[in-house]
Design a protein around this motif. Structure first.
Motif, PDB file in Angstrom:
ATOM      1  N   ALA A 132      17.260  -5.364  60.829  1.00  0.00           N
ATOM      2  CA  ALA A 132      15.966  -4.702  60.657  1.00  0.00           C
ATOM      3  C   ALA A 132      15.982  -3.775  59.455  1.00  0.00           C
ATOM      4  CB  ALA A 132      15.604  -3.928  61.922  1.00  0.00           C
ATOM      5  N   ARG A 165      11.035  -8.359  64.272  1.00  0.00           N
ATOM      6  CA  ARG A 165      11.390  -8.518  65.685  1.00  0.00           C
ATOM      7  C   ARG A 165      12.059  -9.882  65.924  1.00  0.00           C
ATOM      8  NH1 ARG A 165       6.551  -7.694  67.439  1.00  0.00           N
ATOM      9  NH2 ARG A 165       6.777  -5.426  67.496  1.00  0.00           N
ATOM     10  N   ASP A 215      10.380  -9.557  73.937  1.00  0.00           N
ATOM     11  CA  ASP A 215       9.356  -9.744  72.915  1.00  0.00           C
ATOM     12  C   ASP A 215       8.593  -8.471  72.578  1.00  0.00           C
ATOM     13  OD1 ASP A 215       9.935 -12.455  72.723  1.00  0.00           O
ATOM     14  OD2 ASP A 215       8.451 -13.022  74.240  1.00  0.00           O
ATOM     15  N   ASP A 216       8.705  -7.449  73.424  1.00  0.00           N
ATOM     16  CA  ASP A 216       7.905  -6.241  73.203  1.00  0.00           C
ATOM     17  C   ASP A 216       8.721  -5.067  72.660  1.00  0.00           C
ATOM     18  OD1 ASP A 216       9.317  -5.906  75.543  1.00  0.00           O
ATOM     19  OD2 ASP A 216       7.662  -4.976  76.657  1.00  0.00           O
ATOM     20  N   VAL A 217       9.936  -5.325  72.130  1.00  0.00           N
ATOM     21  CA  VAL A 217      10.671  -4.208  71.541  1.00  0.00           C
ATOM     22  C   VAL A 217       9.883  -3.674  70.346  1.00  0.00           C
ATOM     23  CG1 VAL A 217      12.920  -4.992  72.352  1.00  0.00           C
ATOM     24  CG2 VAL A 217      12.106  -5.706  70.084  1.00  0.00           C
ATOM     25  N   GLN A 242      15.842 -10.702  67.312  1.00  0.00           N
ATOM     26  CA  GLN A 242      16.072 -11.538  68.490  1.00  0.00           C
ATOM     27  C   GLN A 242      17.113 -12.615  68.191  1.00  0.00           C
ATOM     28  OE1 GLN A 242      11.891 -12.572  69.223  1.00  0.00           O
ATOM     29  NE2 GLN A 242      12.021 -11.530  71.211  1.00  0.00           N
ATOM     30  N   SER A 272       5.880  -6.679  61.312  1.00  0.00           N
ATOM     31  CA  SER A 272       6.659  -6.245  62.472  1.00  0.00           C
ATOM     32  C   SER A 272       7.165  -7.436  63.262  1.00  0.00           C
ATOM     33  CB  SER A 272       5.811  -5.347  63.380  1.00  0.00           C
ATOM     34  OG  SER A 272       5.448  -4.155  62.738  1.00  0.00           O
ATOM     35  N   GLU A 273       6.315  -8.440  63.401  1.00  0.00           N
ATOM     36  CA  GLU A 273       6.682  -9.627  64.178  1.00  0.00           C
ATOM     37  C   GLU A 273       7.886 -10.341  63.568  1.00  0.00           C
ATOM     38  OE1 GLU A 273       2.329  -8.810  64.974  1.00  0.00           O
ATOM     39  OE2 GLU A 273       3.648  -8.785  63.231  1.00  0.00           O
ATOM     40  N   VAL A 333      12.069   1.713  64.890  1.00  0.00           N
ATOM     41  CA  VAL A 333      12.607   0.489  65.503  1.00  0.00           C
ATOM     42  C   VAL A 333      13.375   0.895  66.753  1.00  0.00           C
ATOM     43  CG1 VAL A 333      14.046  -1.548  65.172  1.00  0.00           C
ATOM     44  CG2 VAL A 333      12.798  -0.572  63.220  1.00  0.00           C
ATOM     45  N   VAL A 353       8.771  -2.305  66.808  1.00  0.00           N
ATOM     46  CA  VAL A 353       8.871  -2.229  65.347  1.00  0.00           C
ATOM     47  C   VAL A 353       7.510  -1.720  64.893  1.00  0.00           C
ATOM     48  CG1 VAL A 353       9.395  -3.433  63.201  1.00  0.00           C
ATOM     49  CG2 VAL A 353      10.420  -4.226  65.352  1.00  0.00           C
ATOM     50  N   ILE A 405      14.957  -0.713  70.223  1.00  0.00           N
ATOM     51  CA  ILE A 405      15.313  -2.010  70.803  1.00  0.00           C
ATOM     52  C   ILE A 405      16.204  -1.830  72.025  1.00  0.00           C
ATOM     53  CG2 ILE A 405      15.038  -3.294  68.661  1.00  0.00           C
ATOM     54  CD1 ILE A 405      18.030  -3.155  68.237  1.00  0.00           C
ATOM     55  N   SER A 456       4.312  -1.474  70.532  1.00  0.00           N
ATOM     56  CA  SER A 456       5.308  -2.406  70.015  1.00  0.00           C
ATOM     57  C   SER A 456       5.260  -2.544  68.501  1.00  0.00           C
ATOM     58  CB  SER A 456       5.112  -3.787  70.648  1.00  0.00           C
ATOM     59  OG  SER A 456       5.415  -3.754  72.024  1.00  0.00           O
TER      60      SER A 456
END
Length: 352
Positions: free
Chosen positions: A136, A153, A169-171, A157, A149-150, A198, A173, A200, A185
């Motif tokens: 990140a 993320r 999926d909702d951590v 992952q 952001s996606e 960030v 950023v 996580i 998120s």
């Protein structure tokens, strides 16, 4: 349940202890998994399951009656249960003379001291978190045009997968003004110069245990805005003051008060200084931290609600400061409380 019977069992079952005996109401499908832990099997079929089915009882009624018969088989007349104990089972046991007492502390006490398997899993999850955070940081500092952001993320992952962990999926950023909104998120394109929080929490697949960490970056890697630099300085000061007092016997409320000192001294709002009954959305608007293990958020409490820390606790330390419309800064480590102090499990710099 997984703390006491650490194996994968899909169907609900009752776990009982009495006078040195440990037992579980699992069927032949899962018996081999359970006996490896020295747990006595109370198969529902030996407790009259066939007769209950023949009598036309529904599933809930059968489960409740099997629980009653298992309780009587272990000669239990009164028992402690956790707050999550099923209400329909409790009603049936009590109606048949079994005294039940909800005792959250008993079950929390046992879970707070992590087993070696759990602690190994938390360490693996944190190694995955450190690696993912590095990915990140690189992406956010490089800040290629249109980075979202996606995308950050998703890249984290993939890194956690390589370490045998899963990252939800909702951590978080969250960038710019998003980073001042609680558990937002984060979404969309990240702009140069924005704060990016960030946060996580990967989970180790083998042990089912979590870790948790947060860092804050400046998008594009340039000089931080003066306001963000102040938030970072206050948050580093908060961490330093907490670490000076952290260890076995430390009180979670006292640690929270200690963590609030830099913000109060700088005139920032905190939960300790806000007007009662009001909602705090700026400043240091959350607690200091929480326990981590088989759940991401578990006891001990480290905020306005408190617990005294004990060896074996794994806790987060995560102060932060925020302003709506601008953004914020949060720094979070995960820490193991030891017999004579603590061990920081997070291995990642704090730099913006």
């Amino acid at each position: 349940m997984f703390h006491e019977v650490p194996t994968g069992i899909t169907d609900a079952f009752l776990y009982l202890e009495n006078d040195g005996r440990r037992a579980a109401t699992v069927s032949v499908l899962d018996a081999a998994k359970v006996t490896g832990f020295g747990i006595e099997i109370l198969d529902p079929n030996t407790l009259g399951m066939d007769d209950l089915v023949a009598a036309g009882l529904d599933r809930l009624a059968i489960d409740a009656e099997i629980a009653l018969r298992a309780t009587l088989a272990l000669r239990i007349s009164s028992a402690s249960v956790p707050p999550e104990f099923p209400l329909f089972v409790a009603d049936h046991l009590r109606a048949n003379g079994i005294e039940l007492t909800v005792d959250d502390d008993e079950f929390v006490r046992r879970r707070r001291v992590k087993s070696e398997t759990e602690l190994d899993g938390i360490r693996r999850a944190q190694k995955a978190a450190d690696a993912a955070m590095g990915v990140a940081r690189s992406l956010i500092h490089e800040l290629r045009p249109g980075l979202t952001s996606e995308e950050v993320r998703f890249a984290m992952q993939a890194t956690c997968e390589e370490h045998g962990c899963e990252l939800p999926d909702d951590v978080i950023v969250s960038h710019g003004a998003q980073s001042a909104i609680g558990h937002e998120s984060g979404s969309g394109a990240i702009e140069a110069g924005e704060p990016v929080v960030v946060d996580i929490w990967p989970r180790d697949r083998v042990s089912r245990c979590w870790s948790d960490m947060t860092r804050t970056f400046v998008a594009g890697g340039g000089e931080p805005p003066d306001e963000l630099a102040e938030y970072w300085r206050l948050t580093r000061d908060s961490l330093d003051r907490v670490y000076a007092d952290l260890g076995p016997g430390a009180n979670g409320r006292k640690l929270f008060e200690r963590s609030s000192e830099p913000y109060i001294e700088a005139g920032k709002p905190t939960q300790l200084t806000k007007e009662p009954g009001t909602i705090l959305e700026d400043g240091y608007f959350h607690g200091l931290g929480h326990g981590v293990g088989l759940e991401v958020h578990e006891r001990p409490h480290m905020g306005r609600l408190d617990d005294d820390l004990v060896p074996g606790d794994v806790v987060t330390v995560e102060p932060g400061c925020y302003r709506r419309g601008f953004g914020g800064c949060r720094l979070e480590d995960i820490v193991l409380i030891t017999e004579d102090g603590y061990e920081v499990l997070t291995d990642f710099p704090y730099d913006l």
